[in-house]
Design an enzyme around this catalytic site. Structure first.
Site, PDB file in Angstrom:
ATOM      1  N   ASP A  33       0.832  -1.204   0.000  1.00 40.60           N
ATOM      2  CA  ASP A  33       0.000   0.000   0.000  1.00 40.60           C
ATOM      3  C   ASP A  33       0.868   1.256   0.000  1.00 40.60           C
ATOM      4  O   ASP A  33       1.934   1.281   0.620  1.00 40.60           O
ATOM      5  CB  ASP A  33      -0.898  -0.005   1.242  1.00 40.60           C
ATOM      6  N   SER A  78      -6.369  -5.487  -6.411  1.00 40.50           N
ATOM      7  CA  SER A  78      -7.592  -6.077  -5.869  1.00 40.50           C
ATOM      8  C   SER A  78      -8.752  -5.894  -6.841  1.00 40.50           C
ATOM      9  O   SER A  78      -8.682  -5.105  -7.801  1.00 40.50           O
ATOM     10  CB  SER A  78      -7.951  -5.427  -4.529  1.00 40.50           C
ATOM     11  N   GLU A  80     -11.385  -4.386  -6.122  1.00 38.62           N
ATOM     12  CA  GLU A  80     -11.852  -3.018  -5.928  1.00 38.62           C
ATOM     13  C   GLU A  80     -11.041  -2.009  -6.739  1.00 38.62           C
ATOM     14  O   GLU A  80     -11.523  -0.917  -7.065  1.00 38.62           O
ATOM     15  CB  GLU A  80     -11.798  -2.635  -4.445  1.00 38.62           C
ATOM     16  N   ASN A  81      -9.799  -2.372  -7.084  1.00 36.69           N
ATOM     17  CA  ASN A  81      -8.951  -1.446  -7.841  1.00 36.69           C
ATOM     18  C   ASN A  81      -9.462  -1.191  -9.250  1.00 36.69           C
ATOM     19  O   ASN A  81      -9.052  -0.208  -9.894  1.00 36.69           O
ATOM     20  CB  ASN A  81      -7.519  -1.980  -7.919  1.00 36.69           C
ATOM     21  N   ARG A  84     -10.743   2.319 -10.010  1.00 43.19           N
ATOM     22  CA  ARG A  84      -9.862   3.469 -10.181  1.00 43.19           C
ATOM     23  C   ARG A  84      -9.919   3.973 -11.621  1.00 43.19           C
ATOM     24  O   ARG A  84     -10.375   3.258 -12.519  1.00 43.19           O
ATOM     25  CB  ARG A  84      -8.427   3.088  -9.806  1.00 43.19           C
TER      26      ARG A  84
END
Length: 311
Positions: A33, A78, A80-81, A84
């Site tokens: 991260d 991930s 969720e990325n 972006r």
């Protein structure tokens, strides 16, 4: 002069940490991260942070092999990325494609017999990335000295959900008896190749959460967790060694708790399950409180009929 002094202090601290560590976890998992925040701090864009983070990844791979770690899993992208901005993801996909091909051809990878595997929903990735994955995996699939798992399009909940669906389908089709559902029935459906239980999770960037990462292999094994503030491109060998030290402290605490539970079992239950308690005590004798011992508890040897007694 100041930088020279700082390097001397860092080198001394690194040597001190190395002396404090007696072993290493088998499987380390890292949440990388802070690449974008690092780039912003440097006045750059997200791709600059990802490129800097890729250099750290190569260093960590070397540190793991140096310390005797046998498996490393990197949380790289991930599910969720995908939310972006497209231009950020496209730049990252370009970097992943290039690095996977480089890893597939890297002499250090082949000299170290590193097996590269990708975990996650690879079908969700661009075709060019999937082709690079196939190349790196094919070039290293016969190695077994060290395993590098790269988590791409990865989500822990989806992983477990898909495994549960496969189990349900197998039961419905009559291929699996509900009574036969066990740990292996789930694990066999998570990955094509086995993944070791995670011993240590490291997260950089300052956040203290594990973000849905390897829930089956980390939470089920009660992995130690080390959170640190440096962004991933700033992650140093000192940070890595501090993470290993956290793991060792966690293991020592776990062993002491296990030994104390065995002692409590002997005190409270006497002959019931005494043989099991004795075996646990013998395994963790070095962690027993100094004032306690099997002999002081008055435990006699098991007799020939397998019975035991407490004086």
């Amino acid at each position: 002069m100041l930088q020279w002094a700082q390097r001397r202090v860092q080198a001394a601290y690194e040597r001190l940490l190395r002396r404090e560590i007696s072993g290493a976890p088998t499987h380390v998992a890292v949440i990388q991260d802070g690449n974008r925040r690092y780039a912003s701090k440097q006045g750059g864009d997200a791709p600059d942070g990802h490129r800097a983070g890729a250099q750290t990844t190569e260093q960590v791979l070397h540190w793991c092999q140096e310390m005797g770690v046998e498996e490393l899993t990197l949380y790289t992208f991930s599910t969720e990325n995908f939310e972006r901005p497209d231009h950020e993801n496209e730049a990252l996909f370009d970097l992943l494609e290039r690095k996977l091909y480089e890893f597939g051809d890297d002499d250090r990878v082949h000299d170290g017999e590193v097996c590269i595997r990708v975990i996650g929903d690879r079908d969700a990735l661009p075709e060019r990335v999937r082709e690079a994955i196939d190349y790196a995996e094919r070039r290293t699939e016969h190695y077994d000295s060290f395993t590098l798992n790269v988590a791409l399009a990865y989500g822990g909940r989806n992983e477990l959900l898909n495994a549960a669906r496969d189990v349900a389908s197998a039961v419905e089709a009559g291929e699996l008896d509900p009574e036969d559902i066990d740990v292996s029935a789930i694990e066999d459906r998570i990955y094509d190749c086995p993944v070791r239980d995670v011993d240590l999770i490291i997260r950089t960037g300052g956040d203290e959460r594990t973000s849905n990462f390897l829930p089956w292999h980390a939470n089920g094994n009660e992995a130690a967790v080390f959170f640190c503030t440096p962004y991933w491109p700033e992650f140093s060998k000192i940070d890595f060694l501090r993470g290993i030290r956290t793991y060792e402290s966690r293991e020592e605490s776990w062993r002491r708790a296990k030994a104390n539970r065995a002692l409590a079992l002997v005190r409270e239950l006497g002959g019931v399950e005494l043989e099991e308690a004795r075996s646990v005590i013998d395994r963790f004798r070095g962690n027993l409180p100094e004032e306690s011992s099997v002999e002081e508890l008055g435990i006699e040897e098991l007799d020939v009929d397998g019975e035991s007694s407490v004086e």
